[in-house]
Design a protein around this motif. Structure first.
Motif, mmCIF file in Angstrom:
data_model
loop_
_atom_site.group_PDB
_atom_site.id
_atom_site.type_symbol
_atom_site.label_atom_id
_atom_site.label_comp_id
_atom_site.label_asym_id
_atom_site.label_seq_id
_atom_site.Cartn_x
_atom_site.Cartn_y
_atom_site.Cartn_z
ATOM 1 N N UNK A 276 16.097 4.948 -5.772
ATOM 2 C CA UNK A 276 14.948 4.308 -6.396
ATOM 3 C C UNK A 276 13.748 5.246 -6.384
ATOM 4 N N UNK A 277 13.040 5.294 -7.516
ATOM 5 C CA UNK A 277 11.779 6.029 -7.621
ATOM 6 C C UNK A 277 10.694 5.004 -7.945
ATOM 7 N N UNK A 278 9.741 4.785 -7.042
ATOM 8 C CA UNK A 278 9.410 5.579 -5.850
ATOM 9 C C UNK A 278 9.928 5.001 -4.536
ATOM 10 N N UNK A 279 10.748 3.963 -4.576
ATOM 11 C CA UNK A 279 11.171 3.320 -3.332
ATOM 12 C C UNK A 279 11.810 4.275 -2.338
ATOM 13 N N UNK A 280 12.802 5.035 -2.819
ATOM 14 C CA UNK A 280 13.475 6.005 -1.946
ATOM 15 C C UNK A 280 12.823 7.386 -1.987
ATOM 16 N N UNK A 281 12.398 7.789 -3.166
ATOM 17 C CA UNK A 281 11.834 9.134 -3.349
ATOM 18 C C UNK A 281 10.604 9.045 -4.246
ATOM 19 N N UNK A 282 9.484 9.567 -3.769
ATOM 20 C CA UNK A 282 8.276 9.683 -4.604
ATOM 21 C C UNK A 282 8.336 10.982 -5.390
ATOM 22 N N UNK A 283 7.801 10.962 -6.626
ATOM 23 C CA UNK A 283 7.853 12.146 -7.487
ATOM 24 C C UNK A 283 6.472 12.407 -8.080
ATOM 25 N N UNK A 284 6.040 13.678 -8.005
ATOM 26 C CA UNK A 284 4.784 14.112 -8.632
ATOM 27 C C UNK A 284 5.088 15.341 -9.486
ATOM 28 N N UNK A 285 4.547 15.374 -10.691
ATOM 29 C CA UNK A 285 4.734 16.503 -11.594
ATOM 30 C C UNK A 285 3.461 17.314 -11.753
ATOM 31 N N UNK A 286 3.437 18.129 -12.812
ATOM 32 C CA UNK A 286 2.280 18.999 -13.069
ATOM 33 C C UNK A 286 2.209 19.263 -14.565
ATOM 34 N N UNK A 287 1.064 19.004 -15.186
ATOM 35 C CA UNK A 287 0.743 19.299 -16.590
ATOM 36 C C UNK A 287 0.137 18.107 -17.315
ATOM 37 N N UNK A 288 0.598 16.881 -16.981
ATOM 38 C CA UNK A 288 0.173 15.674 -17.694
ATOM 39 C C UNK A 288 0.475 15.756 -19.188
ATOM 40 N N UNK A 289 1.734 16.048 -19.514
ATOM 41 C CA UNK A 289 2.158 16.024 -20.915
ATOM 42 C C UNK A 289 2.223 14.569 -21.386
ATOM 43 N N UNK A 290 2.198 14.298 -22.692
ATOM 44 C CA UNK A 290 2.231 12.912 -23.178
ATOM 45 C C UNK A 290 3.426 12.107 -22.656
ATOM 46 N N UNK A 291 4.580 12.753 -22.492
ATOM 47 C CA UNK A 291 5.773 12.038 -22.030
ATOM 48 C C UNK A 291 5.620 11.500 -20.617
ATOM 49 N N UNK A 292 4.687 12.038 -19.834
ATOM 50 C CA UNK A 292 4.492 11.578 -18.460
ATOM 51 C C UNK A 292 4.096 10.112 -18.417
ATOM 52 N N UNK A 293 3.427 9.643 -19.467
ATOM 53 C CA UNK A 293 3.008 8.239 -19.534
ATOM 54 C C UNK A 293 4.087 7.341 -20.112
ATOM 55 N N UNK A 294 5.129 7.945 -20.675
ATOM 56 C CA UNK A 294 6.138 7.167 -21.399
ATOM 57 C C UNK A 294 7.432 6.954 -20.608
#
Length: 342
Positions: A276-294
């Motif tokens: 599960x994300x974020x239940x089991x694993x938290x995830x952070x990215x870099x760039x804030x591309x439009x797909x990040x919100x989708x």
């Protein structure tokens, strides 16, 4: 009786064009070389007269079709051992920012087919370009080659990482601070086993990795090199790297990915493995591309202001003096969404 030969048409000279345009010969010469010192309307009038007289000047014409005040070429160096991809979402966001800024400055924009891999490729890109200047997006492994190029020709700026010995103008985000900010947030959420996904040989990713290590040290979390997993800036690479880590039995409760594409791939691998994300694993990215919100869950990420970046690149290129423009770093911000759980 011999036929009378028609007199040949005399080729027009700079003096002829200057006389018809009502300007000096030196103005004509500068206009035919697209000098920014000649007003746009004057240049267009001179080009029109030159065409009417079949005057050969196309090699000196601007690379674009509109008689703009400047012409900017965009060149994307090839990443290490891979082909460059102009379809990268952050590249497209950055390109949109450059295009808007260029339009405001009445400059044409060209996307070059060149993909430099070595110093001689950079020399070729500059020496064969009819543009006012060149924006290189990314440094790849060419930092020292850019330094050497700047000593010969400073008509360029670079989007990329900051190096203390840089002799050229580089615009980019504060990658170290961004990596530190992302990792510190995961540590504040109580995550102790934070996986880093990225290509640490790429200058920007390496600096984000450096920030990751600094945040771990400040949080009192022991650095574990088993948690450093190579991945290129692509969804399938992030997915494959995460799937491999899971298959090896590597235990982790968070992921800091060096790009949003890598992070999206990681989320796919995690959910397909029943985590599960974020239940089991938290995830952070870099760039804030439009797909990040989708994506689901929406991706927490480090934001880079691509619009501001484009404006800075164009301004540094057009407004430069005799020497290279001064490098600048863009501040980053953490956008908290669903993928980190807090």
């Amino acid at each position: 009786m011999n036929a009378t030969r028609a007199p040949s048409r005399r080729s027009a000279t700079l003096e002829d064009i200057a006389r018809e345009a009502g300007v000096s010969v030196s103005t004509v010469s500068r206009a035919l070389n697209d000098s920014p010192s000649v007003k746009r309307r004057t240049k267009q009038q001179i080009w029109q007269i030159a065409r009417a007289h079949d005057y050969e000047f196309r090699a000196s014409m601007p690379a674009g079709p509109s008689g703009a005040d400047a012409t900017i070429a965009v060149v994307v160096p090839a990443p290490q051992a891979r082909e460059s991809r102009v379809s990268d979402p952050f590249f497209l966001e950055l390109l949109a920012g450059i295009a808007e800024a260029a339009r405001e400055r009445n400059a044409d924009l060209l996307i070059s087919h060149l993909s430099p891999r070595a110093g001689e490729d950079l020399d070729y890109a500059m020496s064969t370009s009819r543009a006012t200047g060149v924006i290189f997006i990314g440094q790849s492994s060419l930092h020292h080659a850019f330094n050497a190029l700047a000593a010969r020709d400073n008509r360029f700026v670079v989007w990329g990482a900051e190096f203390p010995d840089a002799q050229y103008c580089a615009i980019g985000s504060d990658n170290v601070a961004g990596g530190r900010r992302a990792t510190a947030h995961l540590a504040r959420l109580g995550r102790k086993r934070i996986l880093f996904l990225g290509d640490t040989e790429a200058p920007e990713a390496e600096q984000r990795f450096r920030g990751y290590k600094q945040a771990l040290e400040k949080a009192g979390i022991r650095f574990d090199d088993e948690l450093i997993v190579p991945a290129h800036f692509e969804v399938h690479s992030g997915e494959a790297a995460t799937r491999s880590a899971i298959a090896r039995g590597l235990k982790f409760d968070a992921v800091f990915a060096a790009s949003d594409l890598i992070a999206i791939g990681a989320i796919r691998a995690l959910t397909r493995s029943g985590l599960s994300v974020p239940g089991d694993v938290s995830v952070v990215g870099y760039d804030n591309i439009p797909a990040a919100r989708l994506v689901t869950p929406q991706l927490t990420t480090i934001d880079q202001d691509a619009n501001l970046a484009g404006r800075m690149l164009v301004s540094k290129l057009i407004d430069r003096g005799d020497g290279p423009a001064v490098s600048e770093r863009l501040e980053t911000s953490l956008l908290i969404r669903e993928s980190c759980g807090g």
